[in-house]
Design a protein around this motif. Structure first.
Motif, mmCIF file in Angstrom:
data_model
loop_
_atom_site.group_PDB
_atom_site.id
_atom_site.type_symbol
_atom_site.label_atom_id
_atom_site.label_comp_id
_atom_site.label_asym_id
_atom_site.label_seq_id
_atom_site.Cartn_x
_atom_site.Cartn_y
_atom_site.Cartn_z
ATOM 1 N N PHE A 108 15.059 4.048 12.019
ATOM 2 C CA PHE A 108 14.784 3.951 10.509
ATOM 3 C C PHE A 108 13.805 2.826 10.337
ATOM 4 C CE2 PHE A 108 16.061 1.655 6.332
ATOM 5 C CZ PHE A 108 16.143 2.851 5.615
ATOM 6 N N VAL A 109 13.571 1.739 10.976
ATOM 7 C CA VAL A 109 12.858 0.611 10.838
ATOM 8 C C VAL A 109 11.372 1.255 11.121
ATOM 9 C CG1 VAL A 109 12.096 -1.675 11.476
ATOM 10 C CG2 VAL A 109 14.172 -1.193 11.156
ATOM 11 N N ALA A 110 11.143 1.884 12.349
ATOM 12 C CA ALA A 110 9.949 2.497 12.547
ATOM 13 C C ALA A 110 9.405 3.525 11.775
ATOM 14 C CB ALA A 110 10.131 2.895 14.045
ATOM 15 N N HIS A 111 10.319 4.242 11.350
ATOM 16 C CA HIS A 111 9.996 5.378 10.159
ATOM 17 C C HIS A 111 9.476 4.791 9.099
ATOM 18 C CE1 HIS A 111 10.114 9.186 8.381
ATOM 19 N NE2 HIS A 111 10.904 8.704 7.266
ATOM 20 N N ILE A 112 10.112 3.453 8.404
ATOM 21 C CA ILE A 112 9.565 2.841 6.987
ATOM 22 C C ILE A 112 8.070 2.121 7.337
ATOM 23 C CG2 ILE A 112 10.113 0.990 5.679
ATOM 24 C CD1 ILE A 112 11.923 3.039 5.258
ATOM 25 N N VAL A 113 7.959 1.599 8.545
ATOM 26 C CA VAL A 113 6.566 1.045 8.944
ATOM 27 C C VAL A 113 5.550 2.275 9.078
ATOM 28 C CG1 VAL A 113 5.223 0.037 10.731
ATOM 29 C CG2 VAL A 113 7.697 -0.737 10.157
ATOM 30 N N GLU A 114 5.810 3.213 9.644
ATOM 31 C CA GLU A 114 4.962 4.461 9.990
ATOM 32 C C GLU A 114 4.677 5.139 8.354
ATOM 33 O OE1 GLU A 114 7.248 7.831 11.215
ATOM 34 O OE2 GLU A 114 5.596 9.185 10.446
ATOM 35 N N THR A 115 5.734 5.361 7.492
ATOM 36 C CA THR A 115 5.387 5.737 6.399
ATOM 37 C C THR A 115 4.731 4.877 5.377
ATOM 38 O OG1 THR A 115 7.566 6.818 6.230
ATOM 39 C CG2 THR A 115 6.676 6.901 4.094
ATOM 40 N N GLY A 116 4.841 3.550 5.658
ATOM 41 C CA GLY A 116 4.168 2.479 4.779
ATOM 42 C C GLY A 116 2.548 2.651 5.141
ATOM 43 N N TYR A 117 2.439 2.740 6.567
ATOM 44 C CA TYR A 117 1.053 2.770 6.815
ATOM 45 C C TYR A 117 0.353 4.168 6.278
ATOM 46 C CZ TYR A 117 0.806 -0.963 10.243
ATOM 47 O OH TYR A 117 0.754 -1.939 10.847
ATOM 48 N N VAL A 118 1.052 5.282 6.075
ATOM 49 C CA VAL A 118 0.461 6.508 5.653
ATOM 50 C C VAL A 118 0.240 6.360 4.230
ATOM 51 C CG1 VAL A 118 1.165 8.885 5.031
ATOM 52 C CG2 VAL A 118 1.834 8.145 7.300
ATOM 53 N N VAL A 119 1.150 5.632 3.427
ATOM 54 C CA VAL A 119 0.824 5.609 2.078
ATOM 55 C C VAL A 119 -0.127 4.342 1.686
ATOM 56 C CG1 VAL A 119 2.565 6.600 1.330
ATOM 57 C CG2 VAL A 119 2.839 4.224 1.400
ATOM 58 N N GLY A 120 -0.690 3.512 2.628
ATOM 59 C CA GLY A 120 -1.736 2.571 2.469
ATOM 60 C C GLY A 120 -1.315 1.206 2.505
ATOM 61 N N GLY A 121 0.155 1.095 2.959
ATOM 62 C CA GLY A 121 0.716 -0.424 3.206
ATOM 63 C C GLY A 121 0.818 -0.873 1.996
ATOM 64 N N PRO A 122 0.813 -2.455 1.902
ATOM 65 C CA PRO A 122 1.115 -2.964 0.663
ATOM 66 C C PRO A 122 0.127 -2.848 -0.361
ATOM 67 C CG PRO A 122 1.092 -4.625 2.565
ATOM 68 C CD PRO A 122 0.498 -3.300 3.089
ATOM 69 N N SER A 123 -1.099 -2.157 -0.074
ATOM 70 C CA SER A 123 -2.272 -1.660 -0.942
ATOM 71 C C SER A 123 -1.772 -0.684 -1.971
ATOM 72 C CB SER A 123 -3.528 -1.360 -0.349
ATOM 73 O OG SER A 123 -3.276 -0.429 0.537
ATOM 74 N N VAL A 124 -0.837 0.285 -1.655
ATOM 75 C CA VAL A 124 -0.486 1.032 -2.441
ATOM 76 C C VAL A 124 -0.057 0.764 -3.807
ATOM 77 C CG1 VAL A 124 2.284 0.886 -1.736
ATOM 78 C CG2 VAL A 124 1.383 3.406 -2.508
ATOM 79 N N TRP A 125 0.208 -0.425 -3.931
ATOM 80 C CA TRP A 125 0.674 -1.157 -5.074
ATOM 81 C C TRP A 125 -0.639 -1.211 -6.057
ATOM 82 C CZ3 TRP A 125 5.589 -0.045 -6.043
ATOM 83 C CH2 TRP A 125 6.238 -0.223 -5.010
ATOM 84 N N THR A 126 -1.830 -1.236 -5.291
ATOM 85 C CA THR A 126 -3.174 -1.420 -6.155
ATOM 86 C C THR A 126 -3.875 -0.196 -6.150
ATOM 87 O OG1 THR A 126 -2.962 -3.551 -5.004
ATOM 88 C CG2 THR A 126 -5.078 -2.976 -6.067
ATOM 89 N N ILE A 127 -4.220 -0.017 -7.360
ATOM 90 C CA ILE A 127 -5.050 1.601 -7.616
ATOM 91 C C ILE A 127 -6.520 1.219 -7.227
ATOM 92 C CG2 ILE A 127 -5.730 2.949 -9.286
ATOM 93 C CD1 ILE A 127 -3.363 2.589 -11.045
ATOM 94 N N ARG A 128 -6.872 1.863 -6.395
ATOM 95 C CA ARG A 128 -8.050 1.601 -5.432
ATOM 96 C C ARG A 128 -8.843 2.800 -6.231
ATOM 97 N NH1 ARG A 128 -7.458 -0.211 0.483
ATOM 98 N NH2 ARG A 128 -9.449 1.198 0.740
ATOM 99 N N PRO A 129 -10.134 2.732 -6.249
ATOM 100 C CA PRO A 129 -11.234 3.594 -6.644
ATOM 101 C C PRO A 129 -11.018 4.836 -5.642
ATOM 102 C CG PRO A 129 -12.309 1.275 -6.547
ATOM 103 C CD PRO A 129 -10.970 1.172 -5.958
ATOM 104 N N ASP A 130 -11.002 4.468 -4.248
ATOM 105 C CA ASP A 130 -11.160 5.432 -3.348
ATOM 106 C C ASP A 130 -9.784 5.992 -2.901
ATOM 107 O OD1 ASP A 130 -10.613 3.003 -2.087
ATOM 108 O OD2 ASP A 130 -11.784 3.663 -0.468
#
Lengths: 164, 243
Positions: free
Chosen positions: A45-67
């Motif tokens: 479960f922990v590994a899955h959360i980490v993996e999914t976090g990377y897919v969606v861009g990690g902490p930067s998912v909270w920031t709207i990036r131009p790209d």
């Protein structure tokens, strides 16, 4: 086994009681499998959360990036490429086994802990069999094993097409 | 002792007054039909090594003194025949989960303290009645059957030694004490149900049991502590049963 026990001795004893279920009967196997599967599922479960976090861009998912769109696509592709490995597939098949077993056996234990599906107290005669491990409990344990094996076969077939 | 074959006993030795380092010692013992592990240990003590320490009393599985780990499983030495082990090699160790006094003699203080903790006796609300009972307390056969199985306990500590929870949580009362708690809780002559629940209602109490059932598997008297613990939890969850 000697008198005073330090932290390491307690840890060794814990692992030994978890991992060596021999001689104590079916329910001790259930105890060992339930513990191992619980730890494995938690780690997954922990590994899955980490993996999914990377897919969606990690902490930067909270920031709207131009790209954002391109970035997400690139990370998704990289992650999928990294995970496209027979070792991870085999690991997921084993996770499937553990999740199925832990769920069904957990329900059985839940019921048993509240006194359901157990035998009644009886005067012990020679060759007495504990009523705590009643026929109902044994049947439910084997049902959880059967369900877990089915999950293992299903996931193995999904990844490797062994039944094709 | 007219044995035609012999068995090798590998015995745990530990003497705290002699450095306290555990070791194992091998003994070859001639066997006879019906010989128990206790017979073999007594043979060693009388003929091969008088320094070996063992504890025993009744030799008939009634006193619970000779509990030890035999080929990896807690058993009564007097109740375990050499032949039933189906091996010419027997590993004899003291009971697990307990401090060792010497060799095969485990210190049962913590075990008996936990037994005392659950107040293993009938309690009456009337103090005068408790101290000087005035009458017999009658029970039906059905009421007796609800607890009599758990009254067979001989306090040998085999269940305590087999319990994987006791191995890692010394605050856990253990299967013997919890089974005795239920034995008195369900007894219709007892009047201290709430008090008994308070004793074990906690994270390190009765809820700590993981139902590994090892206690019931090793009990030489068929007491089935695991059943008593689960039935007690049912009482605590859903309220006291009738009667």
């Amino acid at each position: 086994m000697a008198g005073r026990r330090n932290g390491l001795a307690v840890l060794v004893e814990a692992l030994r009681t978890w991992l060596v279920p021999y001689r104590y009967g079916l329910e001790r196997w259930s105890y060992t499998l339930q513990r191992i599967s619980g730890v494995v599922i938690t780690l997954y479960f922990v590994a899955h959360i980490v993996e999914t976090g990377y897919v969606v861009g990690g902490p930067s998912v909270w920031t709207i990036r131009p790209d954002a769109q391109q970035y997400a696509e690139r990370v998704w592709t990289e992650t999928i490429k990294f995970l496209s490995n027979p070792l991870f597939d085999a690991g997921l098949a084993i996770i499937g086994f553990f999740v199925a077993f832990h769920t069904i056996n957990g329900i059985r234990l839940f019921l048993a802990h509240f006194g359901w599906g157990l035998g009644r107290p009886t005067r012990p005669e020679p060759m007495h069999r504990p009523q705590s491990m009643s026929p109902t409990q044994r049947a439910l344990f084997w049902a959880s094993i059967a369900f877990a094996v089915f999950a293992l076969v299903y996931t193995t077939n999904a990844f490797f097409g062994v039944l094709a | 002792m007219s044995g035609t074959s012999e068995v090798l006993l590998r015995v745990y030795r530990y003497d705290p007054s002699n450095g306290g380092k555990p070791r194992y010692q091998n003994y070859r013992v001639p066997t006879f039909r019906g010989m128990t592990v206790l017979d073999a240990l007594i043979y060693i003590k009388e003929n091969l090594d008088p320094t070996l320490s063992i504890r025993y009393s009744c030799r008939m599985a009634s006193c619970g003194s000779c509990g030890m780990t035999i080929n990896g499983l807690p058993r009564l030495a007097c109740f375990t025949q050499i032949s039933e082990l189906r091996s010419k090699y027997i590993l004899v160790q003291p009971l697990r989960n307990l401090p060792i006094i010497k060799d095969l003699v485990a210190d049962l203080d913590e075990f008996f303290n936990k037994h005392k903790l659950v107040k293993p006796y009938l309690i009456r609300r009337d103090v005068e009645e408790q101290e000087n009972p005035r009458e017999q307390y009658r029970q039906s056969e059905e009421e007796l059957e609800r607890y009599v199985q758990f009254a067979y306990c001989i306090k040998c500590a085999l269940c305590y030694s087999a319990c994987p929870v006791v191995s890692t949580d010394k605050s856990f009362p253990g299967p013997q004490a919890l089974a005795q708690l239920y034995r008195y809780y369900i007894d219709t002559r007892d009047e201290a149900r709430e008090e008994r629940i308070r004793i074990v209602d906690g994270a390190h109490g009765i809820w700590r049991c993981h139902f590994a059932d090892s206690c019931s598997q090793v009990c030489p008297k068929g007491v089935d502590p695991a059943l008593a613990i689960q039935l007690m939890r049912r009482e605590m969850m859903f309220g006291p049963s009738k009667g």
